[in-house]
Design a protein around this motif. Structure first.
Motif, mmCIF file in Angstrom:
data_model
loop_
_atom_site.group_PDB
_atom_site.id
_atom_site.type_symbol
_atom_site.label_atom_id
_atom_site.label_comp_id
_atom_site.label_asym_id
_atom_site.label_seq_id
_atom_site.Cartn_x
_atom_site.Cartn_y
_atom_site.Cartn_z
ATOM 1 N N HIS A 14 -2.632 -6.378 -22.188
ATOM 2 C CA HIS A 14 -2.792 -7.479 -23.136
ATOM 3 C C HIS A 14 -4.080 -8.250 -22.914
ATOM 4 N N GLY A 15 -4.473 -8.419 -21.677
ATOM 5 C CA GLY A 15 -5.647 -9.225 -21.367
ATOM 6 C C GLY A 15 -5.319 -10.689 -21.194
ATOM 7 N N ASN A 16 -4.214 -11.140 -21.753
ATOM 8 C CA ASN A 16 -3.831 -12.547 -21.601
ATOM 9 C C ASN A 16 -2.352 -12.719 -21.253
ATOM 10 N N LEU A 17 -1.714 -11.651 -20.787
ATOM 11 C CA LEU A 17 -0.313 -11.720 -20.378
ATOM 12 C C LEU A 17 -0.205 -11.075 -19.008
ATOM 13 N N PHE A 18 0.294 -11.850 -18.047
ATOM 14 C CA PHE A 18 0.333 -11.408 -16.662
ATOM 15 C C PHE A 18 1.727 -11.628 -16.096
ATOM 16 N N ALA A 19 2.013 -10.990 -14.983
ATOM 17 C CA ALA A 19 3.313 -11.153 -14.341
ATOM 18 C C ALA A 19 3.125 -11.242 -12.837
ATOM 19 N N ILE A 20 4.021 -11.979 -12.208
ATOM 20 C CA ILE A 20 4.160 -11.978 -10.752
ATOM 21 C C ILE A 20 5.651 -11.992 -10.463
ATOM 22 N N GLY A 21 6.029 -11.623 -9.265
ATOM 23 C CA GLY A 21 7.427 -11.687 -8.852
ATOM 24 C C GLY A 21 8.269 -10.511 -9.306
ATOM 25 N N HIS A 22 9.558 -10.775 -9.575
ATOM 26 C CA HIS A 22 10.535 -9.729 -9.898
ATOM 27 C C HIS A 22 10.113 -8.753 -10.990
ATOM 28 N N PRO A 23 9.462 -9.197 -12.057
ATOM 29 C CA PRO A 23 9.092 -8.215 -13.082
ATOM 30 C C PRO A 23 8.194 -7.095 -12.548
ATOM 31 N N LEU A 24 7.517 -7.329 -11.429
ATOM 32 C CA LEU A 24 6.597 -6.329 -10.871
ATOM 33 C C LEU A 24 7.249 -5.424 -9.836
ATOM 34 N N ARG A 25 8.556 -5.374 -9.798
ATOM 35 C CA ARG A 25 9.246 -4.575 -8.774
ATOM 36 C C ARG A 25 8.803 -3.105 -8.785
ATOM 37 N N GLY A 26 8.523 -2.545 -9.942
ATOM 38 C CA GLY A 26 8.066 -1.157 -10.000
ATOM 39 C C GLY A 26 6.632 -0.993 -9.534
ATOM 40 N N VAL A 27 5.802 -1.990 -9.753
ATOM 41 C CA VAL A 27 4.389 -1.949 -9.375
ATOM 42 C C VAL A 27 4.211 -2.297 -7.901
ATOM 43 N N ALA A 28 4.942 -3.289 -7.434
ATOM 44 C CA ALA A 28 4.822 -3.790 -6.063
ATOM 45 C C ALA A 28 6.228 -4.049 -5.545
ATOM 46 N N TRP A 29 6.858 -3.065 -4.944
ATOM 47 C CA TRP A 29 8.281 -3.087 -4.590
ATOM 48 C C TRP A 29 8.757 -4.438 -4.087
ATOM 49 N N GLU A 30 8.163 -4.938 -3.058
ATOM 50 C CA GLU A 30 8.630 -6.186 -2.461
ATOM 51 C C GLU A 30 7.953 -7.338 -3.185
ATOM 52 N N ALA B 135 0.834 -1.208 0.000
ATOM 53 C CA ALA B 135 0.000 0.000 0.000
ATOM 54 C C ALA B 135 0.870 1.260 0.000
ATOM 55 N N LEU B 136 1.955 1.254 0.770
ATOM 56 C CA LEU B 136 2.853 2.412 0.789
ATOM 57 C C LEU B 136 3.483 2.635 -0.577
ATOM 58 N N TRP B 137 3.974 1.561 -1.190
ATOM 59 C CA TRP B 137 4.627 1.672 -2.494
ATOM 60 C C TRP B 137 3.646 2.141 -3.555
ATOM 61 N N GLN B 138 2.474 1.533 -3.595
ATOM 62 C CA GLN B 138 1.504 1.887 -4.630
ATOM 63 C C GLN B 138 0.887 3.263 -4.377
ATOM 64 N N GLY B 139 0.954 3.754 -3.154
ATOM 65 C CA GLY B 139 0.453 5.091 -2.856
ATOM 66 C C GLY B 139 1.475 6.186 -3.123
ATOM 67 N N ALA B 140 2.712 5.801 -3.378
ATOM 68 C CA ALA B 140 3.787 6.771 -3.628
ATOM 69 C C ALA B 140 3.814 7.166 -5.100
ATOM 70 N N THR B 141 4.347 8.332 -5.366
ATOM 71 C CA THR B 141 4.570 8.754 -6.750
ATOM 72 C C THR B 141 5.859 8.107 -7.248
ATOM 73 N N ASP B 142 6.073 8.112 -8.561
ATOM 74 C CA ASP B 142 7.331 7.579 -9.092
ATOM 75 C C ASP B 142 8.516 8.351 -8.533
ATOM 76 N N LYS B 143 8.365 9.643 -8.350
ATOM 77 C CA LYS B 143 9.448 10.460 -7.788
ATOM 78 C C LYS B 143 9.779 9.992 -6.365
ATOM 79 N N GLU B 144 8.753 9.712 -5.558
ATOM 80 C CA GLU B 144 8.979 9.234 -4.195
ATOM 81 C C GLU B 144 9.597 7.832 -4.198
ATOM 82 N N ARG B 145 9.169 6.991 -5.117
ATOM 83 C CA ARG B 145 9.729 5.638 -5.216
ATOM 84 C C ARG B 145 11.219 5.704 -5.559
#
Length: 189
Positions: A144-160, A9-19
């Motif tokens: 895409h609607g049919n392409l998803f990611a979990i884990g490391h590729p999502l570091r920008g979306v979900a830091w941890e 929640a903290l990461w997703q509530g931050a701006t890119d500048k704050e991240r």
């Protein structure tokens, strides 16, 4: 009380500048304090430390030079800024996965995804861009609607995004999305 349940929640509530500010000023501290060693590994380190065979310090390795029977490391110490050359029998890189900027990953698969616009880098440079529920965003800004990611590729979306707990939560959220209940990524309590 721990911060882990609130990281997403903290990461997703931050701006890119704050991240980016967080990454610039606190990432090194975060990486070495927020992740614990498994008990058997920790016991071995504690034993080596008690025997005077291991010591820790905060600094940056500037260079490694192979020498007969070992390695000489040039280290700039964080507290003093002094550069010191020390000889070691061996060096172990235990910093974890460090390259999060997909534009710098040499893997042909990753390069192909970027070159063909199938994925785009996250604005922070950490991983790829995706929605909060893991739907990958293409180079033209569409999901895409049919392409998803979990884990490391999502570091920008979900830091941890590298521990089993976070990846499990992401997999559960993705499973819900795929079967129609569409939960957002969330931390496991």
């Amino acid at each position: 009380m721990t911060i882990r349940p609130w990281i997403l929640a903290l990461w997703q509530g931050a701006t890119d500048k704050e991240r980016l500010k967080f990454a610039r000023h606190l990432r090194a501290f975060w990486d070495v304090t927020a992740h614990r060693a498994a008990p058997p590994s920790f016991e071995r380190v504690a034993l080596a430390q008690s025997q005077g065979r291991w010591a820790g310090g905060a600094g940056r390795v500037l260079a490694l030079h192979p020498r007969a029977g070992g390695i000489v490391a040039e280290i700039r110490w964080r507290d003093s800024g002094a550069v010191e050359r020390l000889r070691f029998d061996g060096v172990v890189n235990c910093r974890g996965h460090q390259e999060h900027d997909w534009r710098r990953i040499a893997d042909p698969f990753v390069q192909s995804l970027l070159e063909n616009g199938i994925v785009r880098p996250h604005a922070t440079g950490f991983g790829i861009d995706a929605t909060h529920d893991g739907q990958v965003i293409s180079g033209d800004g569409r999901t895409h609607g049919n392409l998803f990611a979990i884990g490391h590729p999502l570091r920008g979306v979900a830091w941890e995004s590298s521990s089993i707990g976070e990846q499990l939560a992401q997999a559960i959220a993705l499973a819900g999305l795929l079967v129609g209940s569409s939960p957002r990524l969330r931390a496991l309590a």
